[in-house]
Scaffold this motif. Structure first.
Motif, PDB file in Angstrom:
ATOM      1  N   VAL A 148       0.848  -1.187   0.000  1.00 34.08           N
ATOM      2  CA  VAL A 148       0.000   0.000   0.000  1.00 34.08           C
ATOM      3  C   VAL A 148       0.890   1.246   0.000  1.00 34.08           C
ATOM      4  O   VAL A 148       1.949   1.275   0.631  1.00 34.08           O
ATOM      5  CB  VAL A 148      -0.915   0.003   1.237  1.00 34.08           C
ATOM      6  CG1 VAL A 148      -1.670   1.330   1.369  1.00 34.08           C
ATOM      7  CG2 VAL A 148      -1.902  -1.158   1.169  1.00 34.08           C
ATOM      8  N   LEU A 149       0.441   2.268  -0.718  1.00 30.52           N
ATOM      9  CA  LEU A 149       1.081   3.589  -0.672  1.00 30.52           C
ATOM     10  C   LEU A 149       0.174   4.535   0.108  1.00 30.52           C
ATOM     11  O   LEU A 149      -1.025   4.637  -0.190  1.00 30.52           O
ATOM     12  CB  LEU A 149       1.297   4.138  -2.074  1.00 30.52           C
ATOM     13  CG  LEU A 149       2.426   3.530  -2.913  1.00 30.52           C
ATOM     14  CD1 LEU A 149       2.385   4.126  -4.315  1.00 30.52           C
ATOM     15  CD2 LEU A 149       3.783   3.781  -2.277  1.00 30.52           C
ATOM     16  N   GLU A 150       0.740   5.200   1.098  1.00 29.18           N
ATOM     17  CA  GLU A 150      -0.039   6.173   1.858  1.00 29.18           C
ATOM     18  C   GLU A 150       0.760   7.450   1.983  1.00 29.18           C
ATOM     19  O   GLU A 150       1.867   7.447   2.528  1.00 29.18           O
ATOM     20  CB  GLU A 150      -0.391   5.622   3.244  1.00 29.18           C
ATOM     21  CG  GLU A 150      -1.367   6.514   3.989  1.00 29.18           C
ATOM     22  CD  GLU A 150      -1.868   5.885   5.278  1.00 29.18           C
ATOM     23  OE1 GLU A 150      -3.038   6.110   5.628  1.00 29.18           O
ATOM     24  OE2 GLU A 150      -1.077   5.183   5.932  1.00 29.18           O
ATOM     25  N   GLY A 151       0.208   8.532   1.441  1.00 25.80           N
ATOM     26  CA  GLY A 151       0.945   9.788   1.432  1.00 25.80           C
ATOM     27  C   GLY A 151       2.241   9.694   0.664  1.00 25.80           C
ATOM     28  O   GLY A 151       3.215  10.377   0.983  1.00 25.80           O
ATOM     29  N   GLY A 152       2.263   8.823  -0.345  1.00 28.36           N
ATOM     30  CA  GLY A 152       3.456   8.632  -1.148  1.00 28.36           C
ATOM     31  C   GLY A 152       4.489   7.729  -0.529  1.00 28.36           C
ATOM     32  O   GLY A 152       5.523   7.453  -1.132  1.00 28.36           O
ATOM     33  N   LYS A 153       4.236   7.202   0.676  1.00 24.22           N
ATOM     34  CA  LYS A 153       5.188   6.347   1.372  1.00 24.22           C
ATOM     35  C   LYS A 153       4.756   4.890   1.287  1.00 24.22           C
ATOM     36  O   LYS A 153       3.568   4.572   1.365  1.00 24.22           O
ATOM     37  CB  LYS A 153       5.301   6.762   2.845  1.00 24.22           C
ATOM     38  CG  LYS A 153       6.352   6.001   3.622  1.00 24.22           C
ATOM     39  CD  LYS A 153       6.473   6.518   5.055  1.00 24.22           C
ATOM     40  CE  LYS A 153       7.526   5.745   5.818  1.00 24.22           C
ATOM     41  NZ  LYS A 153       7.679   6.247   7.214  1.00 24.22           N
ATOM     42  N   ILE A 154       5.737   3.988   1.134  1.00 24.01           N
ATOM     43  CA  ILE A 154       5.446   2.560   1.062  1.00 24.01           C
ATOM     44  C   ILE A 154       5.112   2.038   2.457  1.00 24.01           C
ATOM     45  O   ILE A 154       5.885   2.224   3.407  1.00 24.01           O
ATOM     46  CB  ILE A 154       6.651   1.774   0.507  1.00 24.01           C
ATOM     47  CG1 ILE A 154       7.070   2.315  -0.860  1.00 24.01           C
ATOM     48  CG2 ILE A 154       6.333   0.285   0.415  1.00 24.01           C
ATOM     49  CD1 ILE A 154       8.378   1.729  -1.376  1.00 24.01           C
ATOM     50  N   VAL A 155       3.953   1.386   2.587  1.00 25.14           N
ATOM     51  CA  VAL A 155       3.568   0.734   3.836  1.00 25.14           C
ATOM     52  C   VAL A 155       3.765  -0.765   3.625  1.00 25.14           C
ATOM     53  O   VAL A 155       2.908  -1.456   3.071  1.00 25.14           O
ATOM     54  CB  VAL A 155       2.099   1.042   4.209  1.00 25.14           C
ATOM     55  CG1 VAL A 155       1.759   0.419   5.570  1.00 25.14           C
ATOM     56  CG2 VAL A 155       1.865   2.546   4.234  1.00 25.14           C
ATOM     57  N   TYR A 156       4.922  -1.261   4.028  1.00 25.02           N
ATOM     58  CA  TYR A 156       5.285  -2.648   3.744  1.00 25.02           C
ATOM     59  C   TYR A 156       4.376  -3.625   4.494  1.00 25.02           C
ATOM     60  O   TYR A 156       4.008  -3.380   5.651  1.00 25.02           O
ATOM     61  CB  TYR A 156       6.741  -2.906   4.131  1.00 25.02           C
ATOM     62  CG  TYR A 156       7.741  -2.215   3.239  1.00 25.02           C
ATOM     63  CD1 TYR A 156       8.038  -2.709   1.974  1.00 25.02           C
ATOM     64  CD2 TYR A 156       8.392  -1.068   3.654  1.00 25.02           C
ATOM     65  CE1 TYR A 156       8.961  -2.081   1.151  1.00 25.02           C
ATOM     66  CE2 TYR A 156       9.318  -0.428   2.844  1.00 25.02           C
ATOM     67  CZ  TYR A 156       9.601  -0.942   1.587  1.00 25.02           C
ATOM     68  OH  TYR A 156      10.513  -0.310   0.786  1.00 25.02           O
ATOM     69  N   PRO A 157       4.046  -4.759   3.861  1.00 19.54           N
ATOM     70  CA  PRO A 157       3.121  -5.717   4.476  1.00 19.54           C
ATOM     71  C   PRO A 157       3.770  -6.681   5.454  1.00 19.54           C
ATOM     72  O   PRO A 157       3.086  -7.476   6.092  1.00 19.54           O
ATOM     73  CB  PRO A 157       2.576  -6.476   3.261  1.00 19.54           C
ATOM     74  CG  PRO A 157       3.695  -6.442   2.270  1.00 19.54           C
ATOM     75  CD  PRO A 157       4.364  -5.110   2.476  1.00 19.54           C
TER      76      PRO A 157
END
Length: 413
Positions: free
Chosen positions: A213-222
Motif C-alpha cells: 500500500v502507498l499512503e501519502g506517497g510512502k510505502i507501507v510494507y506488508p
C-alpha cells in the motif's frame, strides 16, 4: 474456451457399444509457434469413474502429463505450430506417475518460509516466525536454478538445516573455526553446489515483485504473511493462498491483503492476484533495484517492466527480472529512495508500477526472474531476455483457442 456437447447413438460392434472419446481441440491463431504452453479447461465437464482420474492423450495416443487444480481446471502443456491445430482426447482411467516440476511447501523449520519452484526458477516468501524474530524482510526472494529441471528447494533446505551438520559446525567453531566455515559453506544454499543458489538480497524492500500500500506517497510494507495454504502442489502447477496481518492506515482504517500465487512448469513468471479489503487503496508493485544506474525497460504500451543486475558470486552472471500487468497501470517508473523512504544498504529503490484499487477489487499481474546461466532457457543477455518477455506478453495477449467436445451417454433404445 468453447464447449460442444454431442449426444451419440449406441453403435453395435461385436456385441459392444462404441462411443467416441471426449476431445480437446487447441488452435493457435497467431503467427508464432507455441511450445510447452499450458492450457486449461473445466474438468467438471468430463466424467471420471470412481477410483480413476482424467487421462489426456495426444493425436498419436500417447499420454500427456496433466493435473486437475484446486479450482477445478484440467491443465496440460501443448505444442502448436503457428496457425496450427493440436488435438487431444480425454478419458477416465489410471494416470501414469508424472514427474513433479512445480512444487513447494511451508518450512516451519526455517522460520516459516514458504518456498516454491518451477523447472526454471525458485522463490520464497517470509512467514510469521521470521517476523517474530525481528528480522525485517518484506518482499519475494529469488533462488536461481541451473543444470536441472527437477525440484531443488527441498534438497537445499535439507542440507542447510540438517541437525547433525549444524551440531557438528557448532562444535567445530570451538576448536577449528576454519573447518567449521568450510563445512558450513559446503551445505549453504547461498553457495552454488551445481544446481544454482540463493544470491538475492531482499531485506526491507519488495524484493522480486511484491506489492504494498502507498499512503501519502510512502510505502507501507506488508511484512510477513500470517496464514498460508498450499492448494496445488504439482506436478504441473503450484498454488498458494497467503493472507497478511491487517495494515493500519491513517484515520483508523485497516486493510487486509490476500495473495493467490501460482507457477506452472515451463514458466519463470508467477501469476499473482492481490486483493485489499477494508478500504480503497493506492498500491505499488516493485522490483528492488540493486544498481545505482538501473538497467530497466518500461513498456508503457504492453505494460511490462524488465530489469537486469549482476549476481554476486564468482562468475555469477546476471539475473533478469520482470513484471507484467495485463490490466494496465496508472504509472510506472524507477522509484529511487526519497527522504520519506527507508534506505536499505545495497539498494537504490524499486522498478515500480502503480494502481488504485477499490475495497475488495482484485488485481492480477505476473512477476518472476531468470538467470542467464540457466541451462533450461537460453537468455545470455538482457536484450535476449527483453525479447523473450515481449514474446511471453504477446502470447498472453493472444491466448490459444481451446474447444472441448464432450460426448454424452449413448442413447438406449
Amino acid at each position: 474456451m468453447k464447449r460442444i456437447i454431442a449426444m451419440v447413438a449406441a453403435v453395435a460392434l461385436v456385441g459392444c457399444s462404441l462411443q467416441p472419446k471426449d476431445e480437446i481441440i487447441v488452435e493457435n491463431k497467431s503467427n508464432v509457434a507455441r511450445t510447452g504452453e499450458m492450457v486449461e479447461v473445466d474438468a467438471s465437464q468430463f466424467e471420471v469413474a470412481e477410483g480413476e482420474s482424467l487421462v489426456v492423450r495426444n493425436a498419436q495416443g500417447d499420454e500427456v502429463p496433466s493435473q486437475v487444480t484446486y479450482d477445478g481446471k484440467l491443465i496440460f502443456q501443448v505444442d502448436v505450430e503457428a496457425g496450427g491445430v493440436a488435438n487431444f482426447t480425454v478419458e477416465s482411467g489410471k494416470a501414469a506417475d508424472y514427474q513433479t516440476y512445480a512444487c513447494g511447501r511451508v518450512y516451519p523449520e526455517r522460520v516459516d518460509d514458504v518456498a516454491w519452484e518451477s523447472d526454471l526458477i525458485a522463490f520464497r516468501a517470509y512467514g510469521p516466525a521470521l517476523q517474530q524474530s525481528g528480522e525485517r524482510a518484506f518482499g519475494y526472494d529469488v533462488w536461481v536454478k541451473n543444470n536441472t529441471s527437477l525440484p531443488v528447494v527441498e534438497e537445499r533446505y535439507n542440507k542447510e538445516l540438517n541437525p547433525e551438520t549444524k551440531a557438528k559446525i557448532a562444535e567445530l567453531r570451538k576448536t577449528n573455526p576454519a573447518e567449521a566455515d568450510a563445512l558450513a559453506a559446503s551445505v549453504s544454499y547461498h553457495n552454488d553446489h551445481g544446481n544454482g543458489f540463493d544470491a538475492y538480497k531482499v531485506g526491507p524492500t519488495l524484493g522480486g515483485g511484491a506489492t504494498a500500500v502507498l499512503e501519502g506517497g510512502k510505502i507501507v510494507y506488508p511484512y510477513c504473511w500470517a496464514e498460508c495454504q498450499v492448494v496445488d502442489n504439482g506436478p504441473l502447477r503450484w498454488t498458494a493462498k497467503l493472507t497478511y496481518n491487517p495494515t493500519k492506515l491513517k484515520g483508523g482504517k485497516e486493510v487486509v491483503e490476500s495473495r493467490t500465487i501460482s507457477i506452472d512448469k515451463g514458466s519463470f513468471l508467477n501469476k499473482t492476484t492481490v486483493c485489499y479489503k477494508g478500504a480503497d487503496v493506492d498500491i505499488m508493485a516493485g522490483i528492488v533495484l540493486h544498481e545505482e544506474q538501473p538497467r530497466t525497460h518500461f513498456d508503457g504500451e504492453n505494460y511490462y517492466i524488465t530489469y537486469a543486475e549482476p549476481v554476486e558470486a564468482p562468475d555469477g552472471g546476471e539475473l533478469y527480472q520482470a513484471m507484467y500487468f495485463p490490466e494496465g497501470w496508472s504509472d510506472a517508473e524507477n522509484r529511487l529512495w526519497s527522504r520519506k523512504d527507508e534506505k536499505p544498504a545495497g539498494a537504490y529503490g524499486h522498478a515500480a508500477a502503480y494502481k488504485s484499487l477499490a475495497d475488495g477489487e482484485p488485481m492480477t499481474y505476473w512477476w518472476g526472474a531468470l538467470w542467464n546461466k540457466s541451462t533450461e532457457v537460453e537468455v545470455a543477455t538482457k536484450e535476449a531476455f527483453d525479447k523473450l518477455m515481449a514474446e511471453v506478453v504477446a502470447a498472453k495477449a493472444q491466448p490459444l483457442v481451446v474447444t472441448t467436445v464432450v460426448y454424452g451417454e449413448p442413447e438406449v433404445e
